[in-house]
Design an enzyme around this catalytic site. Structure first.
Site, mmCIF file in Angstrom:
data_model
loop_
_atom_site.group_PDB
_atom_site.id
_atom_site.type_symbol
_atom_site.label_atom_id
_atom_site.label_comp_id
_atom_site.label_asym_id
_atom_site.label_seq_id
_atom_site.Cartn_x
_atom_site.Cartn_y
_atom_site.Cartn_z
ATOM 1 N N GLY A 18 0.836 -1.206 0.000
ATOM 2 C CA GLY A 18 0.000 0.000 0.000
ATOM 3 C C GLY A 18 0.869 1.253 0.000
ATOM 4 N N ARG A 19 0.239 2.399 -0.234
ATOM 5 C CA ARG A 19 0.980 3.660 -0.332
ATOM 6 C C ARG A 19 1.730 3.969 0.960
ATOM 7 N NH1 ARG A 19 -0.680 9.404 -0.219
ATOM 8 N NH2 ARG A 19 -2.369 8.582 1.036
ATOM 9 N N GLU A 20 1.013 3.925 2.092
ATOM 10 C CA GLU A 20 1.630 4.219 3.383
ATOM 11 C C GLU A 20 2.646 3.146 3.747
ATOM 12 O OE1 GLU A 20 0.996 6.980 5.510
ATOM 13 O OE2 GLU A 20 0.096 7.684 3.642
ATOM 14 N N GLU A 98 -6.461 4.137 12.808
ATOM 15 C CA GLU A 98 -7.478 4.834 13.601
ATOM 16 C C GLU A 98 -8.825 4.201 13.305
ATOM 17 O OE1 GLU A 98 -7.614 9.413 14.001
ATOM 18 O OE2 GLU A 98 -6.365 9.005 12.249
ATOM 19 N N GLU A 209 -4.508 10.481 29.370
ATOM 20 C CA GLU A 209 -5.648 11.301 28.977
ATOM 21 C C GLU A 209 -6.807 10.962 29.892
ATOM 22 O OE1 GLU A 209 -4.883 11.293 24.154
ATOM 23 O OE2 GLU A 209 -6.610 10.252 24.937
ATOM 24 N N HIS A 247 -10.156 11.004 20.282
ATOM 25 C CA HIS A 247 -9.721 9.677 20.685
ATOM 26 C C HIS A 247 -10.961 9.016 21.279
ATOM 27 C CE1 HIS A 247 -5.173 10.597 21.277
ATOM 28 N NE2 HIS A 247 -5.523 10.532 20.016
#
Lengths: 289, 381
Positions: A18-20, A98, A209, A247
């Site tokens: 893939g590109r990434e 994500e 967080e 998130h």
């Protein structure tokens, strides 16, 4: 030393065509990571940046005896990819995507514990042991080798902190993006023993967080087991209740569960230095190191 | 994504969880025809996603058709706490002996679904949890084990409710768990869960919250989302794959960042300096100039926002793209809004140069804290 990844780690990249995947394969190679294989179903037999590509993780592992894998695949395929890696016996699996459905992560979390392998992420920048190796997409220029172990739920807060550390000549042993999701594959409390045992690591930074109870569990562990100093930042004190802050994991329920106040209180009681901002982390580190 | 009450009721019914007979209307003219098969007395419930609906007059009882028409006419298209009533749910009034609470949530501590039950339902469960924590029974569901009869036995013994409802409670929990998994839910709540004299159960009201990350494989849920009333700016931002988060109503500062961690840190620092953030927008990674321009436009279209803090630590996101986008957005913005930009990371210098040579009223700062100071110096509160 360092933890999880080092100059000897043999890494597979799932989704290398893939590109990434291709872009970051090159980036990781340049940094010195031993990328030994790529996996892309139906594309076995190719080479990318000199890296042999296999159809399955099992074939990649059989051919190279790799010990870690990183997945550059979209969220909807992350579950399949991780399960394949677990089944092939890869001990360390890093997921960056994500928006992985939390039900998928629930399955993976329990499966990985049963199979005794470590999953990092998702929604993570990966892992870097500066000067040795990186398995992730982080902008590695801001990192520098040293003796502080860093764990962060947020990539941007980690970048901010690390770049200031580097500017102030405070290097890092290993930086781990545990990820910003509701169910991370590995939590702070599972990684703390590794940092405690690592001779290169002299101090630990936790960038937490609001939401969940990973910081609370870390506090309990630190109180009873850690000898190294720990600095912690909890982001999201002024976030509105009941709203996810991007998130998925950063959400405080209406009854206050997961609030910054509670996390800070317990960490403080465990002897952790509480930082008010990313800048403050660095000034505390300067004092204690 | 949270369901409206009528959507939850529909969903429960699909999974054979008993609900009261009822209909949904969005115009008074539909009342007569729609309710003709329902038995009086009826309950008219305003469909808004806001707490304290009953106290605000959003739930009313009707004994005849004229009552329903009068109430519907009074409620439809008015507002409860700023939420417009576009739909009413009209259901038969239930008769029962006890109201309980039942939910299945995703428990982050055990990383498992968890059943929560209380014999004291109908009221604010969070309040009950604080006042009498022992009355809240929690049972973890190991995904490899699923819902089993002994779990219900445990719930009955611990809560003290009649053991005669065990079979119907097991059935409801089994169906609720099936729903939880099938719908990629974070929460499936029935409150109140009514116990009737014949030991059957009825779900009187429900909350369903679905994992946003799983919407791509939940076509029905996606349809439901289109019926929700969401803030215009949230919808507008979503078109460009941004997340717009309203923060404090009275705030006149907005923050844009390329990640939620940085966004939260920025809001924390601004709040610590005694200023108030009104809205935040998460760009995510890799935004281009075109998209940045839209982000700035969306945020500044909120008339309450007078100050904008753009805080970027660029990895995948390139600072020159950000600067170009901000510049283009500000060229067409009416005057009077103060924009502070902090750029760090990939292509920082190029970005700063674009801003500095723009002749626009854009304040470029070096560092997260400096940006907060700049806001204060320019009169933000």
């Amino acid at each position: 030393m360092s933890i999880l990844v080092n100059e000897n780690t043999k890494l597979i990249i799932q989704g290398i065509t893939g590109r990434e995947g291709t872009f970051h394969a090159e980036q990781m190679l340049q940094y010195g990571t031993k990328v030994v294989a790529g996996v892309s179903p139906g594309k076995g037999g190719q080479t990318i940046c000199g890296i042999p590509v296999f159809d399955t993780v099992r074939e990649a592992k059989e051919a190279t005896d790799a010990d870690a894998t990183i997945l550059f695949v979209p969220a909807k395929y992350t579950s399949d990819g991780v399960k394949e890696a677990i089944d092939a016996g890869v001990e360390l699996i890093i997921t960056i995507a994500e928006h992985v459905p939390v039900k998928d992560m629930m399955e993976i979390y329990h499966l990985s514990k049963r199979k005794n392998c470590k999953v990092i992420g998702p929604n993570s920048f990966g892992i870097i042991s500066p000067g040795k190796s990186k398995a992730g997409f982080m902008a590695h220029k801001i990192f520098s080798e040293g003796s502080v172990g860093v764990m962060s739920r947020s990539a941007t807060n980690c970048y901010e902190t690390v770049s200031m550390m580097t500017k102030n000549n405070i290097g890092q042993s290993t930086c781990i993006g545990v990820g910003g999701d509701m169910i991370p594959g590995s939590t702070f409390v599972e990684l703390l023993p590794l940092l405690e045992a690592d001779p290169q690591t002299k101090a630990v930074v936790i960038i937490g967080e609001i939401g969940g109870n990973e910081e609370e569990l870390a506090a309990e562990y630190i109180k009873n087991n850690m000898t190294k100093p720990v600095v912690a930042l909890i982001a999201g004190k002024n976030a509105p209740k009941g709203k996810s802050m991007g998130h998925a994991g950063a959400i405080v329920s209406a009854d206050g569960t997961g609030s910054a106040e509670n996390k800070e209180m317990l960490l403080k009681q465990a002897g952790v230095h509480i930082a008010e901002s990313t800048e403050h982390i660095v000034s505390i580190l300067k004092e204690i190191m | 994504m949270k369901f409206m009450e009528y959507q939850a009721r529909e969903t429960f019914a699909k999974y054979n969880i008993p609900v009261m007979n009822g209909v949904v209307i969005d115009s008074v003219s539909q009342v007569k025809e729609k309710i003709k098969d329902l038995k009086f007395p009826l309950v008219v419930k305003a469909q808004v996603q806001v707490g304290g609906r009953g106290k605000a007059g959003g739930i009313q009882f009707a004994d005849n058709v004229d009552d329903v028409i009068r109430i519907s006419d009074k409620l439809l298209f008015t507002e409860i706490k700023g939420h417009k009533i576009n739909k009413l749910m009209i259901v038969e009034k239930a008769n029962g002996i006890k109201e309980c609470y039942l939910s299945i949530i995703l428990d982050r501590q055990t990383k498992c679904p968890m059943i929560i039950f209380s014999a004291e339902g109908g009221i604010d469960i969070e309040e009950t949890a604080v006042k009498s924590p022992d009355s809240i029974i929690k049972v973890k569901i190991d995904p490899a084990i699923g819902v089993q009869g002994y779990m219900v036995q445990y719930i009955i013994n611990k809560s003290g409710i009649s053991k005669n409802i065990a079979p119907s409670l097991l059935e409801v929990i089994k169906q609720l768990y099936k729903l939880f998994l099938d719908y990629d839910a974070l929460l499936m709540e029935i409150n109140p869960l009514l116990i009737c004299e014949d030991n059957t159960l009825i779900a009187l009201d429900g909350k369903i919250d679905i994992d946003d990350s799983a919407l791509y494989r939940q076509p029905i849920v996606k349809e439901y989302r289109d019926e929700l009333q969401e803030e215009e700016l949230i919808l507008e931002a979503r078109k460009f794959r941004f997340l717009y988060i309203p923060i404090e109503e009275k705030g006149n500062i907005a923050v844009i960042s390329n990640g939620s961690g940085m966004l939260m840190s920025s809001i924390d620092l601004i709040s610590k300096a005694n200023m108030t953030v009104g809205a935040a927008l998460d760009l995510g990674g890799g935004a281009t100039a075109d998209r940045i321009k839209e982000a700035v436009r969306i945020v500044l279209s909120n008339e309450d926002i007078k100050y904008l803090y753009i805080n970027i630590f660029g990895g995948i996101t390139r600072c020159n793209e950000v600067a170009q986008g901000v510049k283009e957005a500000m060229e067409i913005q009416p005057k009077g809004k103060c924009v502070v930009v902090r750029l760090e990371g990939t292509n920082k210098e190029e970005g700063v140069n674009i801003l500095n040579s723009s002749n626009l009223d854009i304040v470029s700062v070096d560092g997260l804290v400096d940006g907060v100071k700049a806001l204060a110096e320019r009169g933000a509160v």
